[in-house]
Design a protein around this motif. Structure first.
Motif, PDB file in Angstrom:
ATOM      1  N   PRO A 163       0.780  -1.238   0.000  1.00 41.58           N
ATOM      2  CA  PRO A 163       0.000   0.000   0.000  1.00 41.58           C
ATOM      3  C   PRO A 163       0.816   1.295   0.000  1.00 41.58           C
ATOM      4  O   PRO A 163       0.240   2.380  -0.030  1.00 41.58           O
ATOM      5  N   LEU A 181      -0.639   3.860  -8.472  1.00 43.14           N
ATOM      6  CA  LEU A 181      -0.783   3.589  -7.036  1.00 43.14           C
ATOM      7  C   LEU A 181       0.553   3.341  -6.325  1.00 43.14           C
ATOM      8  O   LEU A 181       0.642   3.415  -5.105  1.00 43.14           O
ATOM      9  N   GLY A 198      -0.393  -2.626  -3.902  1.00 45.48           N
ATOM     10  CA  GLY A 198      -1.032  -3.685  -3.122  1.00 45.48           C
ATOM     11  C   GLY A 198      -0.629  -5.058  -3.609  1.00 45.48           C
ATOM     12  O   GLY A 198       0.557  -5.346  -3.793  1.00 45.48           O
ATOM     13  N   GLY A 231      -6.383  -5.985  -9.156  1.00 40.76           N
ATOM     14  CA  GLY A 231      -5.179  -5.475  -9.815  1.00 40.76           C
ATOM     15  C   GLY A 231      -5.029  -5.903 -11.273  1.00 40.76           C
ATOM     16  O   GLY A 231      -4.024  -5.589 -11.891  1.00 40.76           O
ATOM     17  N   ALA A 267      -4.221  -3.537   0.188  1.00 38.88           N
ATOM     18  CA  ALA A 267      -4.633  -2.346   0.950  1.00 38.88           C
ATOM     19  C   ALA A 267      -5.435  -2.730   2.194  1.00 38.88           C
ATOM     20  O   ALA A 267      -5.194  -2.181   3.273  1.00 38.88           O
ATOM     21  N   VAL A 296      -3.597  -1.229   5.283  1.00 36.35           N
ATOM     22  CA  VAL A 296      -4.247   0.013   5.711  1.00 36.35           C
ATOM     23  C   VAL A 296      -5.000  -0.209   7.032  1.00 36.35           C
ATOM     24  O   VAL A 296      -4.938   0.618   7.946  1.00 36.35           O
ATOM     25  N   TYR A 319     -12.764  -1.142  -1.851  1.00 37.70           N
ATOM     26  CA  TYR A 319     -11.702  -0.566  -2.677  1.00 37.70           C
ATOM     27  C   TYR A 319     -12.364   0.310  -3.749  1.00 37.70           C
ATOM     28  O   TYR A 319     -13.434  -0.034  -4.257  1.00 37.70           O
ATOM     29  N   MET A 320     -11.672   1.357  -4.141  1.00 36.62           N
ATOM     30  CA  MET A 320     -12.127   2.227  -5.241  1.00 36.62           C
ATOM     31  C   MET A 320     -13.540   2.753  -5.005  1.00 36.62           C
ATOM     32  O   MET A 320     -14.332   2.862  -5.938  1.00 36.62           O
ATOM     33  N   ILE A 370      -9.998   5.826   5.014  1.00 38.69           N
ATOM     34  CA  ILE A 370      -8.561   5.989   5.241  1.00 38.69           C
ATOM     35  C   ILE A 370      -7.874   6.376   3.934  1.00 38.69           C
ATOM     36  O   ILE A 370      -7.866   5.608   2.970  1.00 38.69           O
ATOM     37  N   GLU A 371      -7.329   7.581   3.957  1.00 37.07           N
ATOM     38  CA  GLU A 371      -6.647   8.113   2.768  1.00 37.07           C
ATOM     39  C   GLU A 371      -5.150   7.885   2.931  1.00 37.07           C
ATOM     40  O   GLU A 371      -4.608   8.118   4.020  1.00 37.07           O
ATOM     41  N   GLN A 372      -4.495   7.443   1.870  1.00 35.54           N
ATOM     42  CA  GLN A 372      -3.033   7.246   1.884  1.00 35.54           C
ATOM     43  C   GLN A 372      -2.576   6.379   3.043  1.00 35.54           C
ATOM     44  O   GLN A 372      -1.581   6.696   3.710  1.00 35.54           O
ATOM     45  N   SER A 397      -8.166   9.999  -3.738  1.00 36.85           N
ATOM     46  CA  SER A 397      -7.639   8.663  -3.974  1.00 36.85           C
ATOM     47  C   SER A 397      -6.137   8.631  -3.635  1.00 36.85           C
ATOM     48  O   SER A 397      -5.450   9.629  -3.890  1.00 36.85           O
ATOM     49  N   PRO A 398      -5.594   7.544  -3.081  1.00 35.69           N
ATOM     50  CA  PRO A 398      -6.284   6.314  -2.721  1.00 35.69           C
ATOM     51  C   PRO A 398      -6.918   6.395  -1.329  1.00 35.69           C
ATOM     52  O   PRO A 398      -6.270   6.782  -0.360  1.00 35.69           O
ATOM     53  N   THR A 399      -8.184   6.038  -1.267  1.00 39.23           N
ATOM     54  CA  THR A 399      -8.890   5.966   0.015  1.00 39.23           C
ATOM     55  C   THR A 399      -9.569   4.604   0.114  1.00 39.23           C
ATOM     56  O   THR A 399     -10.213   4.150  -0.829  1.00 39.23           O
ATOM     57  N   LEU A 400      -9.399   3.978   1.278  1.00 42.87           N
ATOM     58  CA  LEU A 400     -10.027   2.684   1.534  1.00 42.87           C
ATOM     59  C   LEU A 400     -11.164   2.907   2.527  1.00 42.87           C
ATOM     60  O   LEU A 400     -11.040   3.721   3.444  1.00 42.87           O
TER      61      LEU A 400
HETATM   62  N1  SAH Z   1      -4.242  -4.216  -5.965  1.00 38.61           N
HETATM   63  C1  SAH Z   1      -4.476  -3.206  -4.966  1.00 38.61           C
HETATM   64  C2  SAH Z   1      -5.821  -2.530  -5.130  1.00 38.61           C
HETATM   65  C3  SAH Z   1      -6.001  -1.770  -6.396  1.00 38.61           C
HETATM   66  S1  SAH Z   1      -7.527  -0.945  -6.427  1.00 38.61           S
HETATM   67  C4  SAH Z   1      -4.337  -3.810  -3.570  1.00 38.61           C
HETATM   68  O1  SAH Z   1      -4.232  -5.030  -3.438  1.00 38.61           O
HETATM   69  O2  SAH Z   1      -4.319  -3.051  -2.608  1.00 38.61           O
HETATM   70  C5  SAH Z   1      -7.104   0.662  -5.856  1.00 38.61           C
HETATM   71  C6  SAH Z   1      -7.798   0.954  -4.554  1.00 38.61           C
HETATM   72  O3  SAH Z   1      -7.105   0.361  -3.470  1.00 38.61           O
HETATM   73  C7  SAH Z   1      -7.853   2.433  -4.211  1.00 38.61           C
HETATM   74  O4  SAH Z   1      -8.909   3.079  -4.852  1.00 38.61           O
HETATM   75  C8  SAH Z   1      -8.065   2.379  -2.707  1.00 38.61           C
HETATM   76  O5  SAH Z   1      -9.419   2.098  -2.401  1.00 38.61           O
HETATM   77  C9  SAH Z   1      -7.241   1.158  -2.314  1.00 38.61           C
HETATM   78  N2  SAH Z   1      -5.890   1.523  -1.835  1.00 38.61           N
HETATM   79  C10 SAH Z   1      -4.725   1.090  -2.323  1.00 38.61           C
HETATM   80  N3  SAH Z   1      -3.679   1.592  -1.622  1.00 38.61           N
HETATM   81  C11 SAH Z   1      -4.215   2.366  -0.653  1.00 38.61           C
HETATM   82  C12 SAH Z   1      -3.664   3.150   0.397  1.00 38.61           C
HETATM   83  N4  SAH Z   1      -2.356   3.253   0.594  1.00 38.61           N
HETATM   84  N5  SAH Z   1      -4.532   3.816   1.202  1.00 38.61           N
HETATM   85  C13 SAH Z   1      -5.860   3.733   1.024  1.00 38.61           C
HETATM   86  N6  SAH Z   1      -6.424   3.004   0.049  1.00 38.61           N
HETATM   87  C14 SAH Z   1      -5.631   2.318  -0.776  1.00 38.61           C
END
Ligand code: SAH
Length: 248
Positions: A15, A40, A92, A98, A122, A126, A172-173, A199-201, A228-231
């Motif tokens: 992440p 990412l 991730g 992915g 993530a 995260v 996710y997303m 959770i951002e970043q 983005s990226p926010t989980l």
């Molecule tokens: N393959 C990646 C996911 C890709 S989809 C994995 O396994 O993590 C992309 C989404 O992942 C983003 O929109 C967000 O929702 C999440 N994401 C990835 N890294 C993140 C991070 N550092 N903090 C918060 N959300 C994250």
């Protein structure tokens, strides 16, 4: 470069926090010929790559696709056929939202050798850095990973499965279309006061954690100008964050 076909390594970068990279990923980053990376992948991780390794950004952003997927697939094939050892670096884990399966499928068709190196997804990374256990004997016995990416303006989700009790839902997303997502969950019967974490970043120095409830979710994302990226983590386990947060 040699006339011998190279190998493609499909590698998860985690992440963003460099300490979450696997040893295998680090070793390959330092020995490959070229790295094709996604949007990412964090700057901190890109800084670990030695100068002699060629870097290629094939990053994709929502509704802005600098390099279409088929072109990425073809690029991997071409580079390997030219004799390069290619590292395809993804945020991730490559097998969780992915498109890793699609990329190695086309390699397989062309007879290009490849390996897959998993990364911390993530949800795992995260949640840990936010202090939210995804399962807990007193709160949740199951956990669902869901992508809430809008396809042609609508979701393709099984809402009844998302609102089951004693379950954590990781989205996710989900930032784009968050208002619709919250409305659908409320309509499917999820409680308006269900705890939610945005959770951002996550895992990075700039990590921001916003704790709210389902019916305030959208407004809070606007108020905090989350990007983005926010989980998104939904479930009663989110209540534990107050007590268990440790990062920052
Ligand atoms: N393959 C990646 C996911 C890709 S989809 C994995 O396994 O993590 C992309 C989404 O992942 C983003 O929109 C967000 O929702 C999440 N994401 C990835 N890294 C993140 C991070 N550092 N903090 C918060 N959300 C994250």
């Amino acid at each position: 470069m040699s006339s011998k076909t190279g190998k493609v390594y499909l590698v998860g970068a985690g992440p963003g926090n460099v300490d979450l990279l696997t040893l295998k990923a680090l070793r390959l980053l330092q020995t490959c010929d070229i790295v094709l990376y996604d949007q990412l992948v964090s700057e901190d991780i890109l800084h670990l790559i030695p100068r002699h390794v060629t870097l290629e950004n094939v990053g994709k952003q929502r509704s802005f696709h600098p390099v279409p997927q088929v072109q990425i697939n073809q690029r991997l094939i071409d580079l390997a056929l030219q004799g390069n050892n290619v590292l395809r670096l993804k945020g991730g884990d490559p097998f969780i939202f992915g498109r890793g399966g699609e990329e190695i499928d086309s390699l397989k068709e062309q007879g290009i050798p490849f390996e897959v190196v998993p990364g911390v997804t993530a949800a795992n990374g995260v949640a840990a850095f936010a202090g939210i256990p995804l399962t807990h004997r007193d709160y949740a016995q199951s956990c669902l990973f869901v992508t809430a990416h809008l396809k042609e303006g609508s979701f393709d989700l099984d809402w009844s499965a998302l609102v089951r009790p004693r379950q954590t839902v990781v989205i996710y997303m989900g930032l784009h279309g968050l208002d619709r997502l919250a409305t659908e969950l409320l309509q499917a019967g999820m409680a308006p006061d269900m705890p939610v974490a945005l959770i951002e970043q996550g895992t990075r120095e700039a990590q921001r954690v916003v704790i709210t409830v389902l019916d305030k979710l959208y407004q809070e994302s606007i108020d905090h100008a989350l990007k983005s990226p926010t989980l998104i983590i939904i479930g009663s386990v989110v209540e534990l964050q107050n007590k268990l947060s440790w990062f920052n």
